[in-house]
Structures are given as C-alpha cells and as structure tokens.
Design an enzyme around this catalytic site. Structure first.
Site, PDB file in Angstrom:
ATOM      1  N   CYS A  21     -26.095 -12.232 -20.934  1.00  0.00           N
ATOM      2  CA  CYS A  21     -25.925 -13.656 -20.263  1.00  0.00           C
ATOM      3  C   CYS A  21     -26.764 -13.926 -18.955  1.00  0.00           C
ATOM      4  O   CYS A  21     -26.755 -15.121 -18.553  1.00  0.00           O
ATOM      5  CB  CYS A  21     -24.392 -13.896 -19.911  1.00  0.00           C
ATOM      6  SG  CYS A  21     -24.122 -12.826 -18.703  1.00  0.00           S
ATOM      7  N   GLY A  49       0.938  -1.208  -0.105  1.00  0.00           N
ATOM      8  CA  GLY A  49       0.020   0.044   0.061  1.00  0.00           C
ATOM      9  C   GLY A  49       0.749   1.071   0.103  1.00  0.00           C
ATOM     10  O   GLY A  49       0.457   2.304  -0.106  1.00  0.00           O
ATOM     11  N   CYS A 102     -22.856  -7.079 -18.613  1.00  0.00           N
ATOM     12  CA  CYS A 102     -21.629  -7.252 -17.946  1.00  0.00           C
ATOM     13  C   CYS A 102     -20.492  -6.299 -18.458  1.00  0.00           C
ATOM     14  O   CYS A 102     -20.397  -6.266 -19.914  1.00  0.00           O
ATOM     15  CB  CYS A 102     -21.130  -8.689 -18.040  1.00  0.00           C
ATOM     16  SG  CYS A 102     -22.119  -9.876 -17.393  1.00  0.00           S
ATOM     17  N   CYS A 137     -18.718 -12.258 -19.623  1.00  0.00           N
ATOM     18  CA  CYS A 137     -20.149 -12.535 -20.351  1.00  0.00           C
ATOM     19  C   CYS A 137     -20.012 -13.388 -21.548  1.00  0.00           C
ATOM     20  O   CYS A 137     -20.806 -14.343 -21.802  1.00  0.00           O
ATOM     21  CB  CYS A 137     -20.342 -11.172 -20.843  1.00  0.00           C
ATOM     22  SG  CYS A 137     -22.298 -11.028 -21.359  1.00  0.00           S
ATOM     23  N   CYS A 191     -27.479  -9.092 -16.375  1.00  0.00           N
ATOM     24  CA  CYS A 191     -27.049  -8.939 -17.409  1.00  0.00           C
ATOM     25  C   CYS A 191     -28.063  -9.293 -18.662  1.00  0.00           C
ATOM     26  O   CYS A 191     -28.581 -10.348 -18.687  1.00  0.00           O
ATOM     27  CB  CYS A 191     -25.609  -9.784 -17.832  1.00  0.00           C
ATOM     28  SG  CYS A 191     -24.998  -9.480 -19.313  1.00  0.00           S
TER      29      CYS A 191
END
Lengths: 256, 289
Positions: free
Chosen positions: B240, B29, B262, B268, B237
């Site tokens: 899909c 970080g 998606c 997808c 979605c």
C-alpha cells in the site's frame, strides 16, 4: 562527637536458641570495628541485625542519618531502611555471587546503585564505573564482561566497587576474604585498608581470621555463644587477651 | 448456542475478573492478581486475554482479534471463532467498527476511540522478571518504587549493542508511578499507549491483570543521552506504500527477494481500497485472496 552507629542491647533468638544477645557498642565515624569468634558464635546474625537484613527481637540500632540525626533503624519504615541500604550503607558478602548480579556485566553491577539513586546519564554512569573498576584494580577493558568470567578475587573486588560507588559512610563486611588464597587475600586487604583510610569509611568486619582484623580493625569484639566476651583495642586484645576463650583463639593461630 | 454460558465463563468468574479489571483501572500499571481459570486452549495462546475479553464482552459488542497485526493468523482466527461460538457476538476485521479488540504483539495503526476497549495478551507481566527472579522481591520493588534495576537492563543493552536494543516489550512508566511491561508489542507502538481507548492486559498463566485508563501518561524509560526512539524498518509498505506503519519483512522467493508490508492487515487493506498502491502491489480487488 556523635557516634555513627549506636547499638543497644541487640538480641536475636532462633526459637529457644540464642543467635546473639546483649550486644551494645558505639561506632564512631572513621572507625573500623572487628567482630571475631568461631563459627556459630553469632557474628553473622549480629551483622545481619545491624544491616537490617534480620529483625532483632530486642534492642535498638541507631544510625546517624544525614538529615534526621540518630534514628533507630529497627523501627524506621522499610522504604527508609532500604534507602539507607543503597546509599549510606554497603554490605560486602562472603561469597561474591551473593552480592553481585552474575548475569549482568561488571559495569552494570557497579552502575546499579547509581541508577537506583536516579542516575540517568549513560556516559556518566559508565565513567564512574570505569573509575571504580580502576580503584579496585580491575582493567577497564573488562567492564563489559560478566562476573562469571572473573576469578574469585576479582569478583570480590568487583563486589567492593559495586558497594562503594555511591560513597557509603558505613560498610558491613561478612568474611570479605573468606575462600580466597593468601596472596589474593593480602592484596584485597591492602586495597580495603587503602579505601577505608582514603574515604574515611566506618566499617564493621566480621571474620574468624585474626590477621584480617589485625590489619584493618581499630577495635575488636570477641564473641562466643552469642555473647560478647571481650572488647578493646585490636592490639590490646590480641597481644594481651584476658578472657579464656580469647586466649584460646589467639593461641590457635598457626605460626608459619 | 445454549450449550455455553455467554462468552464461555460462568457469571461468578466474570464478576471476579471485572472486579480485578476495575482495580487495575483504579491503579494504572499495577499488576492485580486474579484467579485465572483453565481455558480450552494452551497457556501461551492468550488465555489471559481471552478471560479479560470474556468478562468485558456484551451481546451488542463487535469483536476484532489480531495476532501480530494480522486478522487471519491461526491465533486470531481461533480466538475469533471461539467467541463467535460461545458468545455469538458480531465480529469484524475493521478496526473502526470493533468495540472490543483482542490483540497480541501489536496496537492497530488507526487511533482508537473512547468507546473502544483493547485487550492485550501478556506472556510475562513482570518487567523486572529477567533481572530479579523472586516474585516477593519484585512486588516489594514495585511497592517501594525501586526501579533502578530496570535501567540496568537498558544499560546492558547499550554496553553490548551500542544502543538500546530492546525492540519489543519495552518498559514504560505509567502515570509517574508503576513500571509496566506493555506486553510484547514493538517499541514502535509505545507512543500509542497514550490513547483514548481503555487498555486491559491479561496474563493467564501468571494470573495477573493490569490496565491503562484512557488519556493516561505513559513514558518509555530511557537515558538522558540515549533517549527512547520508536523504530521500524526503513522502507515503505510494498502493497500500500505506507511510510508510517510498522512493517513485516517477508521472504518471497528462494533468491533472497523480500518485501516489506504493513503488519496491520486491516490498515493495509483500507489504504489499498482507497487506491494506494506500493511497489509490489496491484490495485485492490475484493476477494482477491
């Protein structure tokens, strides 16, 4: 009784020029100390040395910490000093915009010090912010306004609320009433006097306005050319000035 | 191919970047400064990510590049071509087959494995920047762990919008120490930051690299009474039928018709190939597009 702040032979030089030199005093809990003098006399340099914003070239500043007793803040580590800066100390700048975050709402400004000491409950932070805005006479419905939408006097009051919200024990003030018109000044002084008495705050107030110290300060220190030329109880110094410069200062005040 | 050194950058530069990456991995970080190079693309197009990818690529790697989840947008296509030309590495659109994934704005829906590296393009690495303009001051705040200001931003969100309205670049605390900007990924992706793969973040213009090693604790900042919530559009979605993926909203005609689909195109397509069909979808055909 241990002093809250013990200042010993503080000196700060800017190259060959003197910022302030040989300043020593003790400040006891609940006491308000005024520092007066003309522009360039080293008042602000001294205040910044005491508050840890400047590193003095000589001397010691000892603060009575909650856990460790009297500690020299000049030699303590930076994290400790900054921790003091956001818990036990408060610093009120002359210009409110130096002490506020102008792009953050009033509530956020007051809440910042709380969040800096790990307050993580939104509703509690907000309640405290509203409480403090009320104490400095800012309406609760202004809590989500930014300080840019506030008048000069309101900004200064907001800055005071932001500083006092964590219950500091020592407040440094640099010309807290500078640049405000006299009626706003009077209300601000009234408010400050009330808060100082109520919270039993100790304060060091730098100003060139003798009326401010007359109202707020218990003791007075007069500075000229970086040196302290006279100290004493406020009324004593103002009513019976001994040093030539203090006499000049007192006699220069315009009478209406 | 002989016109370029492997992966465009010279070997000394790659060594310098690898040293920076190792330091970043050692201090999760923490933003490590590095001598960012001029790249043959404008700042903002992923110069930081490209440099990090160039430093970690080997000739055996398979590269995938995604932009907003999609493999076929300008940014993704041009960076993929860049490495095909300068490194000659294999490329793929399948998340599972890639060993190095460079991304902008998304983490793939499919979980990454231990042998995968994901490289993020970062515009502004400093999470405190918009509240504290001074770099000297923000570095001091990081080193002294003074993160109260980050919560001021979240406080402002709640006071203005009634909820934490930050929807992307949602600040996180890594391994209980450094507060980090996860790059502009949606906060839906924040929980995925705790993953098995290595995560590297490159900011070219700002000259910073930071990293999250595998299985590192990553906590999204929040308030006790306003806990962190990953959000997505409340739809399935259209192509899909997936309920669990992050969705883009597309306007499909001039009468206000819209379809959610998606944002991760590979996810997808994989689902459609497996026979899933959404409300607007047709059964999958290879090379249909």
């Amino acid at each position: 009784m241990t002093p809250l702040l013990q200042v010993e032979n503080i000196a700060k030089f800017y190259g060959a020029r003197i910022g302030c030199a040989d300043v020593s005093f003790d400040l006891y809990p609940g006491e308000v100390m005024g520092i007066v003098g003309e522009s360039g006399s080293g008042k602000s340099t001294l205040l910044n040395c005491l508050a840890g914003h400047l590193v003095p070239d000589r001397g010691a500043v000892r603060f009575d910490t909650r856990t460790g007793g009297l500690r020299n803040t000049v030699t303590m580590s930076e994290p400790e000093r900054r921790m003091l800066g956001r818990t036990d100390w408060a610093f009120v700048h002359q210009h409110a915009r130096d002490g506020l975050r102008m792009n953050v709402s009033a509530g956020g400004n007051v809440g910042e010090r709380l969040m800096a000491v790990n307050a993580r409950h939104y509703a509690e932070i907000r309640t405290q912010a509203i409480d403090w805005l009320g104490r400095v006479e800012i309406m609760a419905d202004r809590i989500d306004d930014r300080p840019t939408a506030f008048s000069g006097g309101m900004q200064q009051r907001l800055q005071i609320a932001r500083n006092l919200v964590t219950g500091p024990r020592l407040v440094f003030m640099d010309e807290p009433t500078g640049g405000l018109d006299v009626s706003v000044q009077a209300r601000l002084l009234d408010l400050l006097r009330g808060l100082v008495r109520e919270m039993r705050l100790s304060a060091i107030i730098v100003t060139h306005d003798l009326a401010v110290v007359r109202l707020l300060a218990d003791r007075l220190m007069v500075m000229k050319d970086g040196h302290v030329v006279e100290t004493g109880l406020t009324d004593q110094v103002l009513d019976d000035p001994q040093h030539a410069y203090t006499q000049l200062l007192v006699s220069s005040v315009l009478q209406v | 191919m002989t016109d370029y050194n492997f992966a465009y950058l010279d070997e000394q530069t790659k060594r310098m970047i690898r040293r920076t990456i190792l330091k970043g991995l050692a201090i999760p970080g923490y933003q490590v400064p590095f001598a960012s190079r001029e790249m043959p693309m404008p700042y903002g197009w992923g110069t930081g990510g490209v440099q990090v990818s160039a430093a970690v690529l080997t000739p055996d790697d398979t590269l995938k590049v995604i932009d907003q989840g999609a493999d076929d947008t300008t940014n993704a296509v041009s960076i993929r071509r860049f490495f095909q030309k300068t490194a000659g590495v294999a490329v793929t659109e399948a998340t599972a087959q890639a060993s190095v994934i460079q991304t902008r704005h998304r983490i793939p829906e499919q979980d990454l494995r231990e042998d995968q590296i994901i490289v993020y393009q970062v515009p502004i690495p400093e999470p405190l920047r918009f509240l504290e303009p001074s770099e000297v001051e923000t570095r001091k705040m990081h080193s002294l762990e003074e993160y109260g200001l980050m919560h001021v931003k979240l406080y402002e969100d709640i006071s203005q919008h009634g909820d934490i309205a930050t929807a992307y670049a949602y600040p996180v605390k890594v391994e209980g120490r450094y507060v980090m900007d996860p790059s502009p990924i949606p906060k839906f992706d924040n929980p995925k930051l705790e993953m098995a793969g290595i995560q590297l973040f490159g900011a070219g213009r700002e000259q910073r690299i930071y990293a999250i090693p595998p299985y590192t604790q990553v906590v999204s900042l929040d308030f006790d009474d306003y806990p962190f919530q990953p959000t997505k559009a409340d739809h399935a979605c259209g192509l899909c039928g997936a309920h669990d993926s992050y969705l883009d909203e597309l306007i499909v005609d001039d009468e206000g018709g819209r379809v959610f689909m998606c944002s991760d195109t590979d996810y997808c397509a994989t689902r459609r190939r497996a026979g899933h069909v959404g409300t607007h979808g047709t059964p999958f055909e290879e090379d249909a597009a």
